[in-house]
Write an enzyme that holds these catalytic residues in place. Sequence first.
Site, mmCIF file in Angstrom:
data_model
loop_
_atom_site.group_PDB
_atom_site.id
_atom_site.type_symbol
_atom_site.label_atom_id
_atom_site.label_comp_id
_atom_site.label_asym_id
_atom_site.label_seq_id
_atom_site.Cartn_x
_atom_site.Cartn_y
_atom_site.Cartn_z
ATOM 1 C CD GLU A 85 51.165 34.283 51.786
ATOM 2 O OE1 GLU A 85 50.000 34.713 51.838
ATOM 3 O OE2 GLU A 85 51.911 34.438 50.786
ATOM 4 C CG HIS A 117 43.887 34.981 33.782
ATOM 5 N ND1 HIS A 117 43.324 34.425 32.632
ATOM 6 C CD2 HIS A 117 43.874 33.991 34.716
ATOM 7 C CE1 HIS A 117 42.990 33.181 32.876
ATOM 8 N NE2 HIS A 117 43.303 32.888 34.133
#
Length: 499
Positions: free
Chosen positions: A35, A443
């Site tokens: 990450e 989105h």
Amino acid sequence: MSTTFDYVIVGAGSAGCVLASRLSELPDVSVLLLENGSRDVRPEVHDPTVWPTLMGSEIDYGYRTTPQRELGGVEVDWPRGRTIGGSSAINGMVYLRGHRNDYDQWDEQGATGWAFDDVLPYFRRMESVPTGDPHFRGTDGPMRPSRARDPNPLSAVFLDAAGAVGHPMTADFNAEIQEGAGWQDLSITGGRRQSVAAAYLTLAVLERQNLTVLTESRAVKLILRGSRCEGVRVQRENAVTDVLAAREVIVSCGAVDSPRLLLLSGIGPADELRDVGVEVVHDVPGVGRNLHDHPLTSVVYEAKRVIPPGSANLSEAALLWRSDGSLSGPDMQMQFVHVPLLQAGMQAPPNSFTLAVATVPDSRGTIRLQDDDPDSLPLIDPRYLVEARDRRRLVRGVETARAIVADGAFDDWRGPEVYPGAAVDGADDLDGFVRRATGTYFHPVGTCAIGTGDDAVVAPDLRVRGVEHLRVVDASVMPRVPCVNTNVATIMIAERVRA
């Protein structure tokens, strides 16, 4: 010095957390989860009522689009989560799957095996909703969505008004009736946000000996040998290390950074790569193409009574409908938000409410590289509203919102219309308003799309075309955005992946 794991997962967002949890259930494999951001320790992550404050914070990549022609040249802010949990740690916590038509269209367009009946078992596997219809809802999954425990009274007014003007009601958007107006499930448990990290990377999971999680670890390039992906070059604490994958590298960086990593590694449109000085390893024309996002337009009213503060996510009810009765599923969504939800440059009194209108767009854009430097920001061009059909649908959506607020159910609450404003009327004026008042719904999808044609980046098993031992698993593989928020579909995609 190199380190080897069976699976190397790049990105601990919504898909990466699921993959790390599920793959590490296999005791005979080793899993590394990388990450770029930090742990999800910021208190605001866990408070559902303050999620807008996370936009622009240190756990947001803070991307911006290129100037958008149809929006008057505006550069739109594009928040993306930069922490364990990814964008599920900063989003609005809406838990919607979409309509069966969304997934049936994937299958029809070349994503074979991704029709609704194919993916329903994975939607069920990810959740625990013991009071739901057991044919549609799961009972023992990590996610525990539910409706707002103490909904805002104005949300109930919205549903009453939507029903009064002719919209059908649904008792559960995620069950048999997947359109109409109703209360929506939220990723909130015990009054706290349930990010995908909170659900899937529990303490028990993190204590598994075969799972390693490294934060502040940035993948700068995939290591490719011929047609095989062997690992990932990782920058961490000012050092660069090659991490090798004995079985597979899985890229789960999202719709912006997954194609960006492929492009930096020489996987993408050959001419485009050469133009920015990247050596072409595999000519895959679809990488970074097919970018799209729900365009969102805010219709805002000042309230004449004080709106009570929210106790959930500020948006508890929604409406899904079809812009054309001939469609096989809804292509329009309206979120009722009991605070002002404004696009850049808009201002409204704090005691206002919003009907946020979105559509499944026809417009398509790109993710591209500026140059071959991993530190250079990507060029994000969603090409909002370049297709006139998108603008026409949003205009009709604004008219739908106005009709709902005009109903008598809102009489005790409705104050002046702030946006578009009473003086804005007629198709031309509303088209101009839509161009001024539209932005992202957060989105983005489609930039490494599933398919079988020349433009497809991944096959239906999510393996990158022409490259062995490399998969992409996240929202970038969606060939077409569902009619709703994308987080639940992203989790489902990761649940479907098997070793």
